[in-house]
Design an enzyme around this catalytic site. Structure first.
Site, PDB file in Angstrom:
ATOM      1  N   LYS A   1       0.750  -1.262  -0.248  1.00  0.00           N
ATOM      2  CA  LYS A   1       0.168   0.006  -0.003  1.00  0.00           C
ATOM      3  C   LYS A   1       0.625   1.306   0.341  1.00  0.00           C
ATOM      4  CE  LYS A   1      -3.793  -2.271   2.224  1.00  0.00           C
ATOM      5  NZ  LYS A   1      -4.372  -2.454   3.617  1.00  0.00           N
TER       6      LYS A   1
ATOM      7  N   GLN B   1      -4.191  -1.075   9.881  1.00  0.00           N
ATOM      8  CA  GLN B   1      -3.959  -2.107   9.307  1.00  0.00           C
ATOM      9  C   GLN B   1      -5.031  -3.288  10.293  1.00  0.00           C
ATOM     10  OE1 GLN B   1      -3.720  -3.184   6.122  1.00  0.00           O
ATOM     11  NE2 GLN B   1      -3.657  -5.378   6.351  1.00  0.00           N
TER      12      GLN B   1
ATOM     13  N   ASP C   1     -10.269   3.566   4.700  1.00  0.00           N
ATOM     14  CA  ASP C   1     -10.829   1.762   4.080  1.00  0.00           C
ATOM     15  C   ASP C   1     -12.956   1.744   4.284  1.00  0.00           C
ATOM     16  OD1 ASP C   1      -9.297   0.106   4.086  1.00  0.00           O
ATOM     17  OD2 ASP C   1      -9.017   0.704   6.358  1.00  0.00           O
TER      18      ASP C   1
END
Ligand code: GUN
Length: 286
Positions: free
Chosen positions: A50, A94, A117
């Site tokens: 990412k 994460q 997200d």
């Protein structure tokens, strides 16, 4: 029948190139902050990918790596600092977190305007209400793949296998918004093969290697495999038995190289959208 493959790797590369052009034309650089807690090896790889992808399209990207012993209060303080940092447009915590940390508490602490997200209850609620907000990356990537293949959605029966916050639930909402008739099936559903056989569009997101067999698939159906499972012999397989599915489906995503690369491309799209929206600029076209 031999399925046409939906090449997520190539589509993601085109999306990233388009994003890089748009970023180069901006008078500022969007900022992404990724928070990783502990030493989950898969997370280490995902976060590195990412970060690298964000840098490549011209974002300012930083990773905060916190020790596995980080207390919840300390994690929330770090998130609050990122919320307050004007150079940060997108924040991603994460998952999975170490067992003593509650993911829902960390997610709820992220400023919804920076929640790239799309996991914050506000963004999940907007999506469930059919209103614009930040949308989870993997389902967003699946919708791109369907659009790229010109798969019609209106009135089609979509069956989503899996009900996770990350994929299954938001996937079902996006398909509903695209006028599909949607069934959400899961580990407690009765007769999964029969449910799947009804699907014009089948999305497998359960994390069970090769669960979906060829005879679960309606001939000609569009099959999207979100699973990434490592077998004891080291092979990487999806939730769909690929050779069997390829003989029945009309379209099929490979694993790897299908949905996976789209997730990261959509994280970058979300970050650009958040950066523009935070500055009062027009939302990026989806
Ligand atoms: N872990 C697995 N997938 C994801 C994702 O899309 N976002 C975050 N934050 N963690 C994940």
């Amino acid at each position: 029948m031999t399925a046409r493959l939906l090449d997520g790797k190539a589509l993601a590369a085109r999306l990233r190139a388009r994003l890089a052009e748009r970023v180069a034309a901006l008078p500022f650089r969007p900022g992404l902050a990724v928070v990783r807690v502990g030493d989950d090896p898969a997370s280490a790889i995902y976060v590195r990918n990412k970060d690298r992808a964000a840098q490549q399209v011209g974002f300012l990207s930083r990773t905060l790596h916190l020790p596995a012993t980080t207390a919840e209060g300390a994690l929330l303080e770090q998130i609050a600092a990122l919320n307050a940092d004007p150079a940060v447009d997108g924040i991603l915590v994460q998952l999975p977190l170490p067992a003593h940390l509650r993911p829902e508490v960390a997610i709820a602490a992220v400023d919804p305007a920076k929640d790239v997200d799309g996991f914050h209850p506000l963004n999940a609620g907007l999506l469930a209400s059919g209103l614009p907000g930040l949308v989870p990356c993997t389902p967003r990537g699946v919708m791109h793949l369907l659009a790229e293949a010109a798969v019609p959605t209106a009135g089609r029966h979509a069956v989503v296998l899996g009900r996770s916050r990350i994929v299954g639930r938001p996937m079902a909402q996006l398909l509903l918004a695209a006028d599909c008739t949607v069934t959400i099936a899961h580990s407690r559903s009765r007769d999964l093969p029969a449910l799947c056989r009804q699907a014009d569009i089948l999305i497998a997101a359960v994390g069970r290697p090769e669960l979906v067999r060829g005879d679960w698939i309606k001939p000609g159906a569009v099959v999207i495999d979100v699973g990434i499972n490592r077998l004891p012999d080291g092979r990487l397989v999806g939730d769909v038995a690929f050779p069997e599915a390829a003989a029945r489906a009309g379209f099929l995503t490979p694993v790897p190289g299908g949905v996976g690369p789209m997730t990261i491309a959509c994280l970058l799209e979300n970050t650009l959208e958040a950066a523009l929206a935070r500055r009062g600029l027009a939302r990026a076209a989806a």
